[in-house]
Design a protein around this motif. Structure first.
Motif, mmCIF file in Angstrom:
data_model
loop_
_atom_site.group_PDB
_atom_site.id
_atom_site.type_symbol
_atom_site.label_atom_id
_atom_site.label_comp_id
_atom_site.label_asym_id
_atom_site.label_seq_id
_atom_site.Cartn_x
_atom_site.Cartn_y
_atom_site.Cartn_z
ATOM 1 N N ASN B 83 0.850 -1.192 0.000
ATOM 2 C CA ASN B 83 0.000 0.000 0.000
ATOM 3 C C ASN B 83 0.875 1.227 0.000
ATOM 4 O OD1 ASN B 83 -2.605 -1.396 0.320
ATOM 5 N ND2 ASN B 83 -1.677 -2.064 2.245
ATOM 6 N N PRO B 98 -2.384 8.576 -4.540
ATOM 7 C CA PRO B 98 -3.591 8.919 -5.304
ATOM 8 C C PRO B 98 -4.097 10.303 -4.903
ATOM 9 C CG PRO B 98 -4.154 7.433 -3.508
ATOM 10 C CD PRO B 98 -2.669 7.596 -3.472
ATOM 11 N N GLU B 102 -5.534 8.480 0.898
ATOM 12 C CA GLU B 102 -5.521 7.045 1.218
ATOM 13 C C GLU B 102 -4.316 6.378 0.562
ATOM 14 O OE1 GLU B 102 -9.137 5.699 -0.571
ATOM 15 O OE2 GLU B 102 -8.334 5.786 -2.601
ATOM 16 N N VAL B 104 -2.955 3.160 -1.803
ATOM 17 C CA VAL B 104 -3.474 2.204 -2.788
ATOM 18 C C VAL B 104 -2.457 1.077 -2.982
ATOM 19 C CG1 VAL B 104 -4.922 3.834 -4.053
ATOM 20 C CG2 VAL B 104 -2.515 3.576 -4.691
ATOM 21 N N THR B 110 -1.051 1.213 -10.990
ATOM 22 C CA THR B 110 -0.899 2.304 -10.022
ATOM 23 C C THR B 110 0.524 2.865 -10.024
ATOM 24 O OG1 THR B 110 -0.522 0.699 -8.241
ATOM 25 C CG2 THR B 110 -2.772 1.523 -8.512
#
Ligand SMILES: [Zn+2]
Ligand SMILES: [Zn+2]
Lengths: 240, 430
Positions: B83, B98, B102, B104, B110
């Motif tokens: 993450n 992002p 938060e 991701v 990504t």
């Protein structure tokens, strides 16, 4: 639970939870009857018979004093079963494993023997770099027939009247062995178990890393290896 | 955490004290083996990359472009499923990738998106690191388990916040994530960044040339991904009436942990060590105990346990025995001696450089000279080399030196930054 020389209750059985004092080898509390030793004098801190200026066990200095006050001598045994009313006396960790008992007739040898060797592999495993325990260049193996109800593994101590059947203080003496380090116990079915009553450095079995729990009987089979001190391996052999 | 490393603790000390002696020193070596190195450790991991985008990052322009490249390299190093987020820092903190506040999971998609977002960054505004750390803290809050690692890159002083604001943000982040800090250029403050990295159990270093950033970022991310367990702690028990004088990390760098204790019970406290991979670190522990009787049996004066949550994964004893044999009690354990010297080395460099800044040239000469002698004696070649850029050395053995007239700012900062980096004892000693 163990009790340290200063009387603290400790969960850890090697060093006291409270004061850090060593307890694996803890001596017995002052005995009921005045006895033994050259002078008959006993350490006021731990009850070990006096041999010289400093107590052999706890380092109490007889010349300047400075330990706990000497407890009053306990009353003579009221009953034949227990010598004092002190509950600590029943704690196997706080006293020597095998207090002298009435002599029993020597039972016949069993079918078992213990083979005692200085074990280079075990030594290399447990002695870390920098520790000063040199593996003995000469140490003949010994074979000791297992007889009686119990066979003690430890170091001889004249002052304490200790003469373990497997005496590891014979030269070259293993420096990591406690006075009463472990005991082999005969079982009714003819087999043997081993118990560590709270040795300082612990007892391991069959190249294990984790010492066996204190005061727990561990069954042994033919060929099992008991490791104590810094180089001693004792192999159990069934003869017939 | 499928594959947990095997931990071991080794204690180096001289347990013998003279009559009346009260101070026991020991070096505790904590080592882990068996943790899978590199790609996947099985531990869940979160990573936040914080890039300074204050206006000064554009002067020279290659600072910004290098920082972007470095962050892109770090993103590439993230394994699938980690993450992550990228944050830009100026007078406030902003999400780069992002967009939402938060983390991701890393994937081919990504990673590409994050690198593209990084490419669009421009430099403007001031420096408020406390705000950057606070945002990182909020991001990690939803991922409290596993490895939590941040990289913070800055090129300037923390000018757009009060020191108290930064202190508060750092205090709020302690234990929530580990943060490696890097300074680029010569306009940042060594002491300030050291405070952040030290509190957040991370490393601190100077990246003199922007071009070197990329390799450094990749290495930091790889190291973080190589950690197998998060939140390891050293639990130290001491007996009644004893005083734990200090607990210091002494390898790979000097870090005083004494003030970080959390009491566990009357006689034990925990010192957080952060995340662990396959590595070895040394700690110097000093306990003060009431003098014991000469000839008495050895005592345990510290019981050191390595804790993984509530689980004891390794332990060792620091012992004490009083003797009237001076040959025994006066011997100093070589490892203890070595790290005592390394601590003295770091202190002399920091005091010497400060004195030099303040124009107290006598103190500066004496302290930096002593540092030269200590670096020479302990074989700390890296520090000896850096010292050589600040002083002319006449005799390294005695520490006779002269201050150089013109010293490159980068050399001075680099010496200050690395003053706490230690070396192992030389082979054959200890
Ligand atoms: Zn105690
Ligand atoms: Zn005594």
């Amino acid at each position: 639970m163990a009790t340290c020389p200063a009387g603290h209750t400790s969960t850890a059985t090697d060093y006291c939870d409270v004061c850090g004092a060593g307890i694996g080898e803890a001596p017995s509390p002052p005995p009921a009857s005045p006895v033994t030793g050259a002078t008959g004098e006993r350490c006021p801190d731990c009850g070990t018979p006096r041999t010289e200026r400093f107590c052999e066990d706890c380092g109490y200095d007889y010349a300047v004093g400075g330990g706990r006050p000497t407890p009053p001598p306990a009353a003579p045994p009221p009953a034949p079963i227990r010598s004092t009313g002190d509950p600590d006396e029943e704690d196997p960790v706080t006293r020597d494993w095998a207090p002298a008992k009435a002599p029993v007739p020597e039972p016949p040898a069993t079918d078992w023997a213990a083979v005692v060797i200085a074990d280079r592999e075990y030594h290399d495993r447990v002695v870390t770099e920098g520790e000063d325990f040199t593996f003995p260049p000469y140490c003949p193996s010994r074979r000791i027939p297992l007889a009686g109800e119990q066979v003690r593994i430890g170091r001889r101590s004249v002052s304490r009247g200790l003469a373990p059947e497997i005496d590891l203080s014979e030269p070259p003496a293993d420096p990591g062995v406690s006075h009463t380090h472990a005991v082999l116990l005969a079982k009714p079915d003819g087999t043997w178990t081993v118990v560590d009553p709270g040795s300082t450095n612990g007892t391991t079995i069959n190249e294990g890393d984790t010492p066996i729990p204190v005061n727990v009987e561990v069954p042994l089979r033919d060929g099992d290896r008991v490791h104590v001190g810094v180089w001693t391996t004792i192999t159990l052999r069934r003869l017939r | 955490m499928s594959e947990q490393p095997d931990f071991s603790i080794r204690i180096d000390q001289n347990k013998y004290l003279p009559q009346g002696g009260q101070e026991v020193h020991a070096v505790v070596t904590v080592e882990s083996t068996g943790a899978p190195v590199g790609v996947s450790t099985g531990a869940s991991a979160s990573e936040v990359i914080i890039i300074d985008t204050s206006g000064s990052m554009d002067y020279p322009r290659n600072k910004m472009t290098s920082a972007i490249k470095a962050a892109q390299a770090a993103v590439d190093t993230l394994r699938d499923g980690v993450n992550f987020a990228v944050v830009s820092g100026s007078s406030r903190a902003t999400m780069v990738y992002p967009r939402a506040e938060e983390l991701v999971p890393a994937s081919a998609r990504t990673r590409t998106e994050a690198k593209a977002a990084l490419g669009r960054l421009t430099a403007t505004g001031g420096t408020a690191m406390g705000a950057w750390l606070s945002l990182a803290g909020r991001l990690f809050a939803r991922h409290p388990d596993g490895i939590r690692h941040a990289i913070l890159l800055t090129d300037g002083k923390n000018q757009h916040e009060t020191p108290e604001q930064l202190d508060q943000a750092v205090a709020a982040s302690v234990g929530r994530f580990v943060c490696d800090c890097r300074g680029v250029g010569t306009d940042w403050e060594v002491a300030e960044l050291r405070k952040v990295a030290s509190a957040l159990l991370g490393s601190m270093d100077m990246v003199a040339s922007p071009e070197a950033l990329e390799a450094d970022f990749r290495a930091m991310t790889e190291t973080a991904m190589g950690k197998a367990v998060a939140d390891v702690a050293l639990r130290v028990w001491t007996p009644q009436n004893a005083k734990l004088r200090f607990v210091k990390q002494v390898l790979p760098s000097m870090e005083d942990l004494t003030g970080r204790r959390t009491d566990v019970d009357e006689r034990s406290g925990d010192y957080p060590l952060g995340a662990w991979g396959s590595e070895s670190r040394d700690y110097h522990v000093c306990v003060e105990v009431p003098p014991g009787e000469v000839g008495a049996r050895e005592k345990r004066v510290a019981w050191i346990k390595l804790m993984l949550g509530d689980q004891v994964v390794a332990s060792g004893n620091v012992l004490a025995e009083w003797t009237d044999d001076e040959a025994q009690s006066t011997r100093i354990n070589p490892k203890v001696a070595h790290y005592t010297g390394q601590a003295e080395l770091a202190e002399n460099i920091q005091v010497g450089l400060q004195a030099r800044k303040e124009g107290d040239l006598d103190t500066a000469t004496a302290r930096l000279g002593r540092a030269v002698a200590l670096a020479h004696e302990s074989g700390n070649e890296a520090i000896a080399g850096l010292l050589g850029k600040v002083v002319d050395v006449d005799d390294p053995a005695t520490g006779r030196v002269r201050l150089k007239k013109d010293v490159d700012k980068a050399d001075e900062m680099s010496l200050d930054t690395r003053s706490t980096k230690t070396v192992r004892t030389r082979k054959g000693e200890g």
